[in-house]
Design an enzyme around this catalytic site. Sequence first.
Site, PDB file in Angstrom:
ATOM      1  N   MET A 148      -4.304  -6.906  -6.768  1.00 62.25           N
ATOM      2  CA  MET A 148      -3.752  -7.941  -7.638  1.00 62.25           C
ATOM      3  C   MET A 148      -4.788  -8.962  -8.096  1.00 62.25           C
ATOM      4  O   MET A 148      -4.445 -10.091  -8.419  1.00 62.25           O
ATOM      5  CB  MET A 148      -2.565  -8.624  -6.946  1.00 62.25           C
ATOM      6  CG  MET A 148      -1.454  -7.658  -6.569  1.00 62.25           C
ATOM      7  SD  MET A 148      -0.864  -6.590  -7.930  1.00 62.25           S
ATOM      8  CE  MET A 148       0.305  -7.708  -8.706  1.00 62.25           C
ATOM      9  N   LYS A 149      -6.045  -8.540  -8.158  1.00 63.87           N
ATOM     10  CA  LYS A 149      -7.075  -9.410  -8.731  1.00 63.87           C
ATOM     11  C   LYS A 149      -7.579  -8.818 -10.033  1.00 63.87           C
ATOM     12  O   LYS A 149      -7.635  -7.597 -10.174  1.00 63.87           O
ATOM     13  CB  LYS A 149      -8.262  -9.530  -7.776  1.00 63.87           C
ATOM     14  CG  LYS A 149      -8.070 -10.581  -6.729  1.00 63.87           C
ATOM     15  CD  LYS A 149      -9.362 -10.896  -6.013  1.00 63.87           C
ATOM     16  CE  LYS A 149      -9.150 -12.037  -5.048  1.00 63.87           C
ATOM     17  NZ  LYS A 149      -8.008 -11.823  -4.154  1.00 63.87           N
ATOM     18  N   ASN A 209      -6.206   2.030 -12.942  1.00 61.32           N
ATOM     19  CA  ASN A 209      -5.198   1.142 -12.375  1.00 61.32           C
ATOM     20  C   ASN A 209      -3.815   1.700 -12.673  1.00 61.32           C
ATOM     21  O   ASN A 209      -3.589   2.299 -13.723  1.00 61.32           O
ATOM     22  CB  ASN A 209      -5.321  -0.253 -13.014  1.00 61.32           C
ATOM     23  CG  ASN A 209      -4.276  -1.222 -12.499  1.00 61.32           C
ATOM     24  OD1 ASN A 209      -4.064  -1.327 -11.285  1.00 61.32           O
ATOM     25  ND2 ASN A 209      -3.595  -1.925 -13.388  1.00 61.32           N
ATOM     26  N   LYS A 244     -16.944 -15.429  -7.210  1.00 60.25           N
ATOM     27  CA  LYS A 244     -16.392 -14.081  -7.416  1.00 60.25           C
ATOM     28  C   LYS A 244     -17.490 -13.036  -7.603  1.00 60.25           C
ATOM     29  O   LYS A 244     -17.328 -11.875  -7.213  1.00 60.25           O
ATOM     30  CB  LYS A 244     -15.430 -14.082  -8.613  1.00 60.25           C
ATOM     31  CG  LYS A 244     -14.637 -12.786  -8.723  1.00 60.25           C
ATOM     32  CD  LYS A 244     -13.378 -12.943  -9.532  1.00 60.25           C
ATOM     33  CE  LYS A 244     -12.668 -11.622  -9.718  1.00 60.25           C
ATOM     34  NZ  LYS A 244     -11.422 -11.753 -10.470  1.00 60.25           N
ATOM     35  N   HIS A 302       0.114   0.542 -13.283  1.00 64.96           N
ATOM     36  CA  HIS A 302       0.899  -0.635 -13.649  1.00 64.96           C
ATOM     37  C   HIS A 302       2.372  -0.235 -13.735  1.00 64.96           C
ATOM     38  O   HIS A 302       2.700   0.771 -14.360  1.00 64.96           O
ATOM     39  CB  HIS A 302       0.418  -1.193 -14.993  1.00 64.96           C
ATOM     40  CG  HIS A 302       1.131  -2.442 -15.370  1.00 64.96           C
ATOM     41  ND1 HIS A 302       0.898  -3.644 -14.727  1.00 64.96           N
ATOM     42  CD2 HIS A 302       2.119  -2.671 -16.260  1.00 64.96           C
ATOM     43  CE1 HIS A 302       1.703  -4.565 -15.234  1.00 64.96           C
ATOM     44  NE2 HIS A 302       2.456  -3.998 -16.169  1.00 64.96           N
ATOM     45  N   GLY A 324       0.779  -1.239   0.000  1.00 66.17           N
ATOM     46  CA  GLY A 324       0.000   0.000   0.000  1.00 66.17           C
ATOM     47  C   GLY A 324       0.805   1.279   0.000  1.00 66.17           C
ATOM     48  O   GLY A 324       0.310   2.315   0.447  1.00 66.17           O
ATOM     49  N   VAL A 364     -10.355  -7.597 -12.318  1.00 65.03           N
ATOM     50  CA  VAL A 364     -11.704  -7.087 -12.072  1.00 65.03           C
ATOM     51  C   VAL A 364     -12.683  -7.870 -12.946  1.00 65.03           C
ATOM     52  O   VAL A 364     -12.557  -7.919 -14.166  1.00 65.03           O
ATOM     53  CB  VAL A 364     -11.766  -5.577 -12.379  1.00 65.03           C
ATOM     54  CG1 VAL A 364     -13.201  -5.067 -12.289  1.00 65.03           C
ATOM     55  CG2 VAL A 364     -10.862  -4.809 -11.412  1.00 65.03           C
ATOM     56  N   ASN A 380       1.566   3.073  -2.599  1.00 65.64           N
ATOM     57  CA  ASN A 380       0.846   4.017  -3.473  1.00 65.64           C
ATOM     58  C   ASN A 380      -0.391   4.576  -2.770  1.00 65.64           C
ATOM     59  O   ASN A 380      -0.676   5.770  -2.873  1.00 65.64           O
ATOM     60  CB  ASN A 380       0.451   3.337  -4.791  1.00 65.64           C
ATOM     61  CG  ASN A 380       1.594   3.315  -5.785  1.00 65.64           C
ATOM     62  OD1 ASN A 380       1.869   4.312  -6.448  1.00 65.64           O
ATOM     63  ND2 ASN A 380       2.284   2.189  -5.867  1.00 65.64           N
TER      64      ASN A 380
HETATM   65  C1  GAR Z   1       2.875  -1.170  -7.541  1.00 65.74           C
HETATM   66  O1  GAR Z   1       4.161  -1.152  -8.111  1.00 65.74           O
HETATM   67  C2  GAR Z   1       1.824  -1.309  -8.614  1.00 65.74           C
HETATM   68  O2  GAR Z   1       2.157  -0.642  -9.806  1.00 65.74           O
HETATM   69  C3  GAR Z   1       1.823  -2.798  -8.835  1.00 65.74           C
HETATM   70  O3  GAR Z   1       1.876  -3.329  -7.529  1.00 65.74           O
HETATM   71  C4  GAR Z   1       2.682  -2.451  -6.725  1.00 65.74           C
HETATM   72  C5  GAR Z   1       1.968  -2.208  -5.432  1.00 65.74           C
HETATM   73  O4  GAR Z   1       2.801  -1.567  -4.518  1.00 65.74           O
HETATM   74  N1  GAR Z   1       0.659  -3.233  -9.542  1.00 65.74           N
HETATM   75  C6  GAR Z   1       0.664  -4.210 -10.442  1.00 65.74           C
HETATM   76  O5  GAR Z   1       1.655  -4.871 -10.709  1.00 65.74           O
HETATM   77  C7  GAR Z   1      -0.653  -4.462 -11.139  1.00 65.74           C
HETATM   78  N2  GAR Z   1      -0.491  -5.329 -12.249  1.00 65.74           N
HETATM   79  P1  GAR Z   1       2.179  -0.845  -3.246  1.00 65.74           P
HETATM   80  O6  GAR Z   1       1.217  -1.842  -2.584  1.00 65.74           O
HETATM   81  O7  GAR Z   1       3.333  -0.543  -2.340  1.00 65.74           O
HETATM   82  O8  GAR Z   1       1.463   0.395  -3.700  1.00 65.74           O
END
Ligand code: GAR
EC number: 2.1.2.2
Length: 185
Positions: A83-84, A100, A58, A102, A12, A86, A14
């Site tokens: 990470m699911k 989202n 789901k 990425h 978390g 949608v 971000n």
């Molecule tokens: C982030 O780097 C995000 O871009 C990635 O997971 C990480 C979460 O970090 N998302 C993906 O790979 C989606 N396909 P965080 O929990 O510290 O924000």
Amino acid sequence: MKKIAVFASGSGSNFQVIAEQFDVKFIFSDHRDAFVLERADNLGVPAYAFELKEFDNKAAYEQAIVDLLDQHQIDLVCLAGYMKIVGPTLLSAYEGRIINIHPAYLPEFPGAHGIQDAWEAGVDQSGVTIHWVDSGVDTGQIIKQVRVPRLAGDTIETFETRIHEHEYQLYPQVLVELGVEPKNP
Ligand code: GAR
């Protein structure tokens, strides 16, 4: 004023950056032990957590999420390490209102391991992308993306750190561009 919710599955970081700059109505995690829930507690952001395995299927899991979004009258759902995939229940209720982040320059390196996949491919640059969520895996319309270089002497850890730093810049920028008001403009 646009109301946002953030979804995260793990650390978390971000979410933390977003919540420090914007009024997040709630955080949802699909893992009851995710570290993001501690961050939410520290930041005073309401949190909900429940797991897919606690539901019959789901569709039922996602209907519970839709109910939360409806209750809070959320305008924009910000996936940040959720990470699911949608599914149709959530997508049909909120399509056009889910974004989202990425950690790669889509359409390069979609999927759950964008940083590692770019690193292992030996690229000299990767990136960060924010896109609308559709029914594909990281295929929705791109809102904004930035290039992030891989530098001589990088390890995967320093490369990853640089990508995250760009994420922490890009997400707030996109939220402002989408009309979400910062706490202290
Ligand atoms: C982030 O780097 C995000 O871009 C990635 O997971 C990480 C979460 O970090 N998302 C993906 O790979 C989606 N396909 P965080 O929990 O510290 O924000």
